[in-house]
Design an enzyme around this catalytic site. Sequence first.
Site, PDB file in Angstrom:
ATOM      1  N   TYR A  35     107.348  75.670  69.531  1.00  0.00           N
ATOM      2  CA  TYR A  35     107.744  76.865  68.782  1.00  0.00           C
ATOM      3  C   TYR A  35     107.377  76.722  67.312  1.00  0.00           C
ATOM      4  CZ  TYR A  35     110.774  80.746  67.311  1.00  0.00           C
ATOM      5  OH  TYR A  35     111.270  81.916  66.776  1.00  0.00           O
ATOM      6  N   SER A  61     109.471  82.826  61.464  1.00  0.00           N
ATOM      7  CA  SER A  61     110.749  82.136  61.586  1.00  0.00           C
ATOM      8  C   SER A  61     110.898  81.227  60.378  1.00  0.00           C
ATOM      9  CB  SER A  61     110.763  81.301  62.877  1.00  0.00           C
ATOM     10  OG  SER A  61     111.843  80.392  62.900  1.00  0.00           O
TER      11      SER A  61
END
Length: 317
Positions: free
Chosen positions: A155, A142
Site C-alpha cells: 500500500y 494517503s
Amino acid sequence: MVSKTADVVVITGASSGIGRATAHEFAERGVRLVLAARDPEGLDAVVAECTERGCNAVAKITDVSDETQVQALVDRAVAQFGRIDVWVGAASVYAFGSVEQLPREVFRQLVETNFFGQVYGVRAVLPHMRRVGSGTIILIGSVYSKTTAPYVSAYVASKFATFGFAQSLMHELRRTGISLCMVLPATIDTPIHQHAANATGQVVKPIPPIASPLRVARAIVRLSNRPQPVTVVGSVQGSLIWLQQLAPGTYSRVITAMWHWLGLRGGSVPMSPGTVFEPDPASNQLTGGWRSPLARAGFALGAVAAVALAVGRRRRA
C-alpha cells in the site's frame, strides 16, 4: 452547483467510503455525476442517493486496474455530458502483511489498482481537458504517500508512486489551465480495513485517530473550486510526516509500537485476499463503523500506551 467549471464530475471508487461521501457532497451542490466502481449494486445505491439529493447521476461499472475500462468510463462521461470538469480518483484497495507474507499476486494487483489505476485515469481524461483548456484532477493518496509503516509495504509503495507521479505531472500541466491536486487522508472511517487483504494471521484494525470520510469529501469539493497541490486531512497523523523526516529513529519506534499495540490484535485469521481482486457488495458502505464512542475510547487509550512504550524503549536504549 460547485462552480461553473465543476459541473461534470467523475468519481472512481464511488461505491463506498471516501468516494461515496464525495458523491454525496457534490450531489448536494447540483453537479452532474458519473460514478464508477466494480460493484453494480453499490453503484446503483449511490446513484439513488445522489438523485435524491437533486443531481443528475449515472453509473459506469469500472475496474480501474483495466485501462480499457477506464477509457470506456471517460468516453461514457463525455458522451453523456459533453465534457469532464473534475476527475476524482478515489478507487483504492488495501493489504496487510509483511513483505514475505503477502502473496505476490496480491501485491501486484494492489499496485495495479492504486497506482496504475490513477495513471490510466489521468491519461484518459487529460486529452478532453486539454481540448477545452481547463479542468481539475484530484487524486486520493494517503499520509502513507509521505510516511511508512510495517505490514503495509504494498500500500505504501502504491501511494508513494502515485505521489511522485502527480508531482511530476504538475510540472507538465503548468500554464495549461488544468490543475492537479493530491489529497492525503490519515486514517478514515471507511470499510477499507474490512475490505483489506490480510496475510498477517491476526485481526487487523485501523490506527487512530480516525476521521470521518465527510472531512475528506468536503476537502475534495473545496479543491474543485480552489485547487491546491497537496492537502492533508488529519492533522495528528499528518504531523508524522514531519516526525519521520526530522527524527526517523523515533518515528520508527512510535509507528512500530502503534502497529503492535493497535493494528495487530492477535487471534488466528486465515489468509484472505479481501477485495483486492473482487468487490464485496455486502460491505460497501459509507463508513466502517470505527468511530463509535467505545471504539474511539479504546483506540485513544491504546495510542497513549503505544507512544509511552516507544518513548520508554528509547530511554532504555
